[in-house]
Design a protein around this motif. Structure first.
Motif, PDB file in Angstrom:
ATOM      1  N   SER A 108      48.433  47.051  33.630  1.00 29.08           N
ATOM      2  CA  SER A 108      47.709  45.854  34.047  1.00 29.08           C
ATOM      3  C   SER A 108      48.155  45.461  35.447  1.00 29.08           C
ATOM      4  O   SER A 108      49.229  45.856  35.917  1.00 29.08           O
ATOM      5  CB  SER A 108      47.984  44.700  33.079  1.00 29.08           C
ATOM      6  OG  SER A 108      49.344  44.289  33.177  1.00 29.08           O
ATOM      7  N   LEU A 109      47.325  44.677  36.114  1.00 30.45           N
ATOM      8  CA  LEU A 109      47.683  44.202  37.449  1.00 30.45           C
ATOM      9  C   LEU A 109      48.936  43.337  37.387  1.00 30.45           C
ATOM     10  O   LEU A 109      49.805  43.412  38.264  1.00 30.45           O
ATOM     11  CB  LEU A 109      46.518  43.410  38.049  1.00 30.45           C
ATOM     12  CG  LEU A 109      46.702  42.924  39.490  1.00 30.45           C
ATOM     13  CD1 LEU A 109      46.830  44.101  40.450  1.00 30.45           C
ATOM     14  CD2 LEU A 109      45.536  42.023  39.906  1.00 30.45           C
ATOM     15  N   THR A 110      49.061  42.532  36.336  1.00 28.25           N
ATOM     16  CA  THR A 110      50.218  41.639  36.225  1.00 28.25           C
ATOM     17  C   THR A 110      51.511  42.422  36.029  1.00 28.25           C
ATOM     18  O   THR A 110      52.536  42.108  36.639  1.00 28.25           O
ATOM     19  CB  THR A 110      50.015  40.647  35.070  1.00 28.25           C
ATOM     20  OG1 THR A 110      49.659  41.369  33.878  1.00 28.25           O
ATOM     21  CG2 THR A 110      48.904  39.660  35.393  1.00 28.25           C
ATOM     22  N   SER A 111      51.477  43.453  35.181  1.00 25.59           N
ATOM     23  CA  SER A 111      52.694  44.248  34.974  1.00 25.59           C
ATOM     24  C   SER A 111      53.027  45.069  36.216  1.00 25.59           C
ATOM     25  O   SER A 111      54.203  45.258  36.553  1.00 25.59           O
ATOM     26  CB  SER A 111      52.536  45.158  33.753  1.00 25.59           C
ATOM     27  OG  SER A 111      51.497  46.110  33.948  1.00 25.59           O
ATOM     28  N   PHE A 112      51.996  45.538  36.922  1.00 29.42           N
ATOM     29  CA  PHE A 112      52.222  46.273  38.167  1.00 29.42           C
ATOM     30  C   PHE A 112      52.888  45.374  39.205  1.00 29.42           C
ATOM     31  O   PHE A 112      53.833  45.781  39.888  1.00 29.42           O
ATOM     32  CB  PHE A 112      50.893  46.814  38.694  1.00 29.42           C
ATOM     33  CG  PHE A 112      50.992  47.492  40.035  1.00 29.42           C
ATOM     34  CD1 PHE A 112      51.393  48.818  40.133  1.00 29.42           C
ATOM     35  CD2 PHE A 112      50.694  46.798  41.201  1.00 29.42           C
ATOM     36  CE1 PHE A 112      51.495  49.439  41.372  1.00 29.42           C
ATOM     37  CE2 PHE A 112      50.789  47.409  42.439  1.00 29.42           C
ATOM     38  CZ  PHE A 112      51.190  48.734  42.524  1.00 29.42           C
ATOM     39  N   PHE A 113      52.407  44.147  39.320  1.00 31.74           N
ATOM     40  CA  PHE A 113      53.003  43.205  40.267  1.00 31.74           C
ATOM     41  C   PHE A 113      54.462  42.923  39.905  1.00 31.74           C
ATOM     42  O   PHE A 113      55.330  42.858  40.780  1.00 31.74           O
ATOM     43  CB  PHE A 113      52.195  41.900  40.292  1.00 31.74           C
ATOM     44  CG  PHE A 113      51.193  41.828  41.402  1.00 31.74           C
ATOM     45  CD1 PHE A 113      50.318  42.879  41.634  1.00 31.74           C
ATOM     46  CD2 PHE A 113      51.110  40.715  42.225  1.00 31.74           C
ATOM     47  CE1 PHE A 113      49.394  42.827  42.670  1.00 31.74           C
ATOM     48  CE2 PHE A 113      50.198  40.651  43.261  1.00 31.74           C
ATOM     49  CZ  PHE A 113      49.336  41.704  43.487  1.00 31.74           C
ATOM     50  N   GLU A 114      54.726  42.750  38.614  1.00 32.10           N
ATOM     51  CA  GLU A 114      56.095  42.458  38.195  1.00 32.10           C
ATOM     52  C   GLU A 114      57.019  43.638  38.488  1.00 32.10           C
ATOM     53  O   GLU A 114      58.128  43.467  39.006  1.00 32.10           O
ATOM     54  CB  GLU A 114      56.120  42.129  36.702  1.00 32.10           C
ATOM     55  CG  GLU A 114      57.499  41.734  36.193  1.00 32.10           C
ATOM     56  CD  GLU A 114      57.474  41.288  34.748  1.00 32.10           C
ATOM     57  OE1 GLU A 114      58.526  40.830  34.264  1.00 32.10           O
ATOM     58  OE2 GLU A 114      56.410  41.390  34.100  1.00 32.10           O
ATOM     59  N   GLU A 115      56.556  44.838  38.184  1.00 27.13           N
ATOM     60  CA  GLU A 115      57.375  46.036  38.384  1.00 27.13           C
ATOM     61  C   GLU A 115      57.703  46.263  39.853  1.00 27.13           C
ATOM     62  O   GLU A 115      58.789  46.742  40.195  1.00 27.13           O
ATOM     63  CB  GLU A 115      56.646  47.252  37.818  1.00 27.13           C
ATOM     64  CG  GLU A 115      57.406  48.562  37.986  1.00 27.13           C
ATOM     65  CD  GLU A 115      56.628  49.755  37.461  1.00 27.13           C
ATOM     66  OE1 GLU A 115      57.087  50.893  37.686  1.00 27.13           O
ATOM     67  OE2 GLU A 115      55.558  49.552  36.836  1.00 27.13           O
ATOM     68  N   HIS A 116      56.773  45.905  40.730  1.00 29.22           N
ATOM     69  CA  HIS A 116      56.947  46.205  42.152  1.00 29.22           C
ATOM     70  C   HIS A 116      57.363  44.988  42.984  1.00 29.22           C
ATOM     71  O   HIS A 116      57.335  45.048  44.215  1.00 29.22           O
ATOM     72  CB  HIS A 116      55.660  46.816  42.705  1.00 29.22           C
ATOM     73  CG  HIS A 116      55.362  48.174  42.146  1.00 29.22           C
ATOM     74  ND1 HIS A 116      55.879  49.334  42.683  1.00 29.22           N
ATOM     75  CD2 HIS A 116      54.636  48.554  41.067  1.00 29.22           C
ATOM     76  CE1 HIS A 116      55.465  50.373  41.981  1.00 29.22           C
ATOM     77  NE2 HIS A 116      54.711  49.931  40.994  1.00 29.22           N
ATOM     78  N   GLY A 117      57.749  43.907  42.319  1.00 30.78           N
ATOM     79  CA  GLY A 117      58.265  42.749  43.038  1.00 30.78           C
ATOM     80  C   GLY A 117      57.230  42.007  43.856  1.00 30.78           C
ATOM     81  O   GLY A 117      57.552  41.406  44.889  1.00 30.78           O
ATOM     82  N   LEU A 118      55.974  42.020  43.397  1.00 28.48           N
ATOM     83  CA  LEU A 118      54.876  41.384  44.126  1.00 28.48           C
ATOM     84  C   LEU A 118      54.573  40.010  43.539  1.00 28.48           C
ATOM     85  O   LEU A 118      54.903  39.724  42.383  1.00 28.48           O
ATOM     86  CB  LEU A 118      53.634  42.270  44.070  1.00 28.48           C
ATOM     87  CG  LEU A 118      53.835  43.701  44.583  1.00 28.48           C
ATOM     88  CD1 LEU A 118      52.625  44.567  44.260  1.00 28.48           C
ATOM     89  CD2 LEU A 118      54.111  43.699  46.083  1.00 28.48           C
ATOM     90  N   HIS A 119      53.904  39.169  44.338  1.00 23.54           N
ATOM     91  CA  HIS A 119      53.694  37.778  43.948  1.00 23.54           C
ATOM     92  C   HIS A 119      52.207  37.445  43.836  1.00 23.54           C
ATOM     93  O   HIS A 119      51.419  37.791  44.722  1.00 23.54           O
ATOM     94  CB  HIS A 119      54.344  36.843  44.975  1.00 23.54           C
ATOM     95  CG  HIS A 119      55.779  37.163  45.234  1.00 23.54           C
ATOM     96  ND1 HIS A 119      56.302  37.302  46.500  1.00 23.54           N
ATOM     97  CD2 HIS A 119      56.803  37.406  44.372  1.00 23.54           C
ATOM     98  CE1 HIS A 119      57.582  37.602  46.416  1.00 23.54           C
ATOM     99  NE2 HIS A 119      57.909  37.673  45.141  1.00 23.54           N
ATOM    100  N   GLY A 120      51.850  36.771  42.743  1.00 21.85           N
ATOM    101  CA  GLY A 120      50.470  36.351  42.551  1.00 21.85           C
ATOM    102  C   GLY A 120      50.402  34.993  41.887  1.00 21.85           C
ATOM    103  O   GLY A 120      51.355  34.549  41.227  1.00 21.85           O
ATOM    104  N   ILE A 121      49.258  34.334  42.065  1.00 21.72           N
ATOM    105  CA  ILE A 121      49.031  33.036  41.429  1.00 21.72           C
ATOM    106  C   ILE A 121      47.593  32.983  40.932  1.00 21.72           C
ATOM    107  O   ILE A 121      46.663  33.412  41.625  1.00 21.72           O
ATOM    108  CB  ILE A 121      49.329  31.868  42.403  1.00 21.72           C
ATOM    109  CG1 ILE A 121      49.220  30.523  41.684  1.00 21.72           C
ATOM    110  CG2 ILE A 121      48.432  31.911  43.624  1.00 21.72           C
ATOM    111  CD1 ILE A 121      49.721  29.346  42.534  1.00 21.72           C
TER     112      ILE A 121
END
Length: 353
Positions: A92-105
């Motif tokens: 998922s986009l959310t798990s990808f962001f978490e794994e790669h240290g990325l930020h979203g809102i």
């Protein structure tokens, strides 16, 4: 998870964070594309920016690594009305962001923010994930430098030259943040592609005996790419030169023209342009700066204009074999109305060795 988006004008917006906890600052921009969120997030031209999607839902088909336009996500943050946390395809986009240290809102009124950006122009912004201190986010936004003061190209260009071999004509690309599909479109025509850092000198590029020079897309203010402008100027009249997006702007500056910053830019996959024969084509675009058509020297011909605001979308100098466009004919994501015609024209106009 708490999150807040702060703007330099003093406003802040609390939402639901996704990805990793932390902070990001950048210029707040919006894209109108309905699909292709990974192509956008990995487009190096979004370096230095917090990317807001006007379409209210992203992440609904997960993360497809095949669509990446660069191995890394270059947007400094992602802003959306709703993010899908459980798509049919993984990750998922959310798990990808978490794994790669990325930020979203998510949970942000993106329609209101888009209207605000259209009225007031792009704003410095800050995203905090893991906290909802709006005042801190506002102060962070106000403290960041203007995007025109940042050397963003340096962060996205290749560190060393490399080759994507083919059996056809030799094309040297100045990499200001080249999208993968520009190279794919050239290779589809069997071009022998050599990719150089944006600061490469004429002597370094000449080592591959190029039959043409191609200037790629890239982030930030084109006037900061002084090394690339100097190199392009040294090739004027010697071999054919082509450009896409920032490449269009670099060519104009090398010829003595001028560029200026748009109020809120053109970003999305539904931007209409009118060509020399009159038909309107729908294109993918991602730029905050454009060429001042009135500043181009004698001999240059405007080839495309944006239907929405009449800004310059391409020009040519037939006497020096120069052809460039502001939009992205290679798309990804977005329509490919002009992929075949423009890349065929580029390749066929290069003289045989």
């Amino acid at each position: 998870m708490k999150a807040v988006l702060g703007l330099e004008d003093g406003n802040f917006f609390v939402g639901e964070g996704f990805g990793a906890e932390g902070t990001s600052t950048g210029e707040l921009v919006f894209t109108t594309q309905m699909t292709g969120y990974m192509e956008a997030l990995t487009d190096p031209s979004y370096a230095g920016q917090l990317l807001m999607f006007t379409y209210p839902l992203i992440g609904n088909y997960g993360v497809d690594f095949h669509n990446f336009q660069n191995p890394l996500v270059h947007a400094r943050g992602c802003i959306t009305r709703e993010v899908c946390t459980s798509p049919k395809h993984s990750p998922s986009l959310t798990s990808f962001f978490e794994e790669h240290g990325l930020h979203g809102i998510s949970g942000i009124d993106t329609r209101m923010l888009t209207i605000k950006t259209r009225l007031h122009g792009t704003l410095k912004s800050a995203l905090i994930v893991g906290d909802d201190d709006g005042e801190q986010a506002v102060q962070m936004a106000r403290g960041m430098p203007d995007i025109s003061a940042l050397d963003l190209i340096e962060t996205v260009t290749c560190k060393e030259s490399y080759r994507v071999p083919g059996r056809g004509k030799r094309i040297a690309i100045l990499d200001l943040g080249v999208k993968k599909n520009i190279v794919v479109s050239l290779r589809r025509r069997d071009a022998d592609v050599y990719i150089f850092p944006y600061s490469a000198t004429k002597e370094e590029i000449d080592a591959c005996r190029p039959q043409a020079l191609f200037i790629s897309n890239g982030p930030g203010d084109p006037k900061r790419a002084t090394a690339a402008i100097k190199t392009v100027r040294s090739y004027l009249g010697e071999i054919p030169i082509y450009g896409i997006c920032m490449g269009n702007q670099i060519l104009a500056l090398a010829l003595g023209g001028e560029t200026y910053k748009l109020k809120f830019g053109h970003r999305g996959s539904n931007q209409p342009v009118r060509g020399p024969e009159g038909p309107i084509s729908i294109t993918t675009q991602n730029h905050g700066y454009v060429v001042d058509g009135e500043s181009l020297p004698e001999g240059c011909v405007v080839t495309y204009r944006n239907v929405n605001d009449n800004t310059l979308e391409g020009f040519a100098d037939p006497y020096q074999n120069i052809f460039c466009v502001q939009f992205h004919p290679e798309a990804h994501g977005g329509p490919q109305d002009l992929e075949k015609s423009i890349f065929d024209k580029i390749y066929r106009s290069i003289p045989d060795a």
